[in-house]
Write an enzyme that holds these catalytic residues in place. Structure first.
Site, PDB file in Angstrom:
ATOM      1  N   ASP A   7      34.188  38.845  43.276  1.00 29.23           N
ATOM      2  CA  ASP A   7      34.954  39.716  42.381  1.00 29.23           C
ATOM      3  C   ASP A   7      35.451  38.861  41.218  1.00 29.23           C
ATOM      4  OD1 ASP A   7      36.554  41.959  41.484  1.00 29.23           O
ATOM      5  OD2 ASP A   7      38.294  40.929  42.298  1.00 29.23           O
ATOM      6  N   SER A   8      36.012  39.530  40.216  1.00 30.63           N
ATOM      7  CA  SER A   8      36.591  38.802  39.083  1.00 30.63           C
ATOM      8  C   SER A   8      37.819  38.000  39.504  1.00 30.63           C
ATOM      9  CB  SER A   8      36.988  39.801  38.002  1.00 30.63           C
ATOM     10  OG  SER A   8      37.848  40.787  38.549  1.00 30.63           O
ATOM     11  N   CYS A  70      33.356  44.215  43.027  1.00 29.14           N
ATOM     12  CA  CYS A  70      34.076  44.438  41.774  1.00 29.14           C
ATOM     13  C   CYS A  70      33.425  45.648  41.122  1.00 29.14           C
ATOM     14  CB  CYS A  70      33.937  43.210  40.878  1.00 29.14           C
ATOM     15  SG  CYS A  70      34.615  43.431  39.236  1.00 29.14           S
ATOM     16  N   GLU A 149      48.989  43.280  40.521  1.00 27.28           N
ATOM     17  CA  GLU A 149      49.083  41.821  40.655  1.00 27.28           C
ATOM     18  C   GLU A 149      50.528  41.335  40.565  1.00 27.28           C
ATOM     19  OE1 GLU A 149      46.074  39.454  38.883  1.00 27.28           O
ATOM     20  OE2 GLU A 149      44.509  40.832  39.529  1.00 27.28           O
ATOM     21  N   CYS A 180      38.177  50.945  41.368  1.00 27.66           N
ATOM     22  CA  CYS A 180      38.596  49.592  40.982  1.00 27.66           C
ATOM     23  C   CYS A 180      39.177  48.935  42.224  1.00 27.66           C
ATOM     24  CB  CYS A 180      39.648  49.678  39.874  1.00 27.66           C
ATOM     25  SG  CYS A 180      40.371  48.072  39.469  1.00 27.66           S
ATOM     26  N   HIS A 182      41.641  47.083  42.821  1.00 29.97           N
ATOM     27  CA  HIS A 182      43.092  47.038  43.045  1.00 29.97           C
ATOM     28  C   HIS A 182      43.683  48.379  43.476  1.00 29.97           C
ATOM     29  CE1 HIS A 182      42.367  43.438  40.712  1.00 29.97           C
ATOM     30  NE2 HIS A 182      43.629  43.088  40.736  1.00 29.97           N
TER      31      HIS A 182
HETATM   32  N1  DGL Z   1      37.861  43.792  39.941  1.00 26.94           N
HETATM   33  C1  DGL Z   1      37.940  44.644  38.787  1.00 26.94           C
HETATM   34  C2  DGL Z   1      37.315  46.000  39.125  1.00 26.94           C
HETATM   35  O1  DGL Z   1      37.158  46.370  40.268  1.00 26.94           O
HETATM   36  C3  DGL Z   1      39.370  44.815  38.307  1.00 26.94           C
HETATM   37  C4  DGL Z   1      39.968  43.566  37.688  1.00 26.94           C
HETATM   38  C5  DGL Z   1      39.269  43.132  36.414  1.00 26.94           C
HETATM   39  O2  DGL Z   1      39.388  43.802  35.376  1.00 26.94           O
HETATM   40  O3  DGL Z   1      38.598  42.115  36.476  1.00 26.94           O
HETATM   41  O4  DGL Z   1      36.948  46.719  38.231  1.00 26.94           O
END
Ligand code: DGL
Length: 263
Positions: A7-8, A70, A149, A180, A182
């Site tokens: 993931d990011s 992600c 976060e 997403c 989160h």
């Molecule tokens: N992990 C990203 C997503 O699921 C959210 C966080 C980001 O913008 O990197 O889209």
């Protein structure tokens, strides 16, 4: 079996948790690209470059499959990656659309995600191919990621932001995809705003079910007991491990710093 998950940043830990709760006797390697987060406001070209570098690392670790945990990377990079990555790849969008299609009674489905995910139209395009009866209404919710976060899961500010973002969906949908990483952590506030009549689909949960079924992993019993996880972050690894324990309640050790080559 070894599964790579990336993931990011910290958000994909919600996907890792679902995978650990679903696939027993599995070794997981998680990479959070904390040096380049957020992906949610970047271009497809840039996100694809980061994803390729992470996949190259995971392939050196001899993983059997890779989960793009992600939604933004699934939306922007998966179409290019699937053409030339040899390792079995899983993404987040098709499973979520599949689950939403089985739950909706009205075919009116909402999708929320980052700006880049929503602008890509990936959910609507996938629905058009997979289940054309669905009418998709998409809304970008860029402030949700930083609020999660910051740990503001039930804060009045988060509630106000949710009211603002979700207003266009009120009364229009019976199912909402949390598109997403989160957003499962905001499920309770989202439910309060939209009402109990709207079913929430966690893309994390939907993807974990597809991974479990495809790889035919034994079911986990008891929860989280039989898997091992190694965590890597491309910057500030201690923050990743701390988020895993505090926000996602994953029993993990320390995270390692990973330098991605070829960027
Ligand atoms: N992990 C990203 C997503 O699921 C959210 C966080 C980001 O913008 O990197 O889209």
């Amino acid at each position: 079996m070894k599964i790579g998950v990336f993931d990011s940043g910290v958000g994909g830990l919600t996907v890792l948790k679902e995978l650990m709760g679903t696939c027993a006797n599995t070794q997981f390697i998680y990479v959070g690209d904390t040096a380049h987060v957020p992906y949610g406001n970047k271009s497809a070209q840039v996100v694809t470059g980061y994803a390729r570098a992470i996949i190259r690392f995971l392939e050196t670790q001899k993983v059997d499959a890779i989960v793009i945990a992600c939604n933004t990377a699934s939306a922007l990079a998966y179409p290019a990656l699937k053409k030339n990555v040899q390792t079995l790849l899983f993404e987040m969008i098709e499973p979520a659309i599949g689950t939403a299609a089985t739950l909706t009674k009205t075919n009116c489905v909402g999708v929320i995600g980052t700006r880049a995910t929503i602008a890509s139209g990936a959910y609507a395009l996938t629905a058009k191919k997979q289940t054309p009866q669905l009418i998709i209404t998409s809304v970008a919710c860029p402030l949700f990621v930083p609020l999660v976060e910051e740990g503001m899961l039930s804060h009045a500010i988060t509630r106000a932001v949710a009211e603002l973002y979700l207003a266009p969906l009120k009364g229009k949908i019976d199912t909402l995809i949390l598109g997403c990483t989160h957003y499962p952590l905001l499920a309770s506030i989202i439910s309060q705003v939209l009402g109990k009549g709207v079913r929430l689909v966690s893309s994390a949960q939907a993807a974990a079910q597809v991974v479990h079924a495809t790889l035919a992993r034994p079911k986990v019993e008891p929860m989280l007991k039989s898997s091992h996880v190694a965590l890597y972050a491309t910057d500030e690894p201690s923050r990743l491990a701390e988020f895993a324990r505090r926000a996602v309640r994953l029993p993990v050790g320390e995270a390692h710093l990973l330098h991605l080559s070829g960027l």
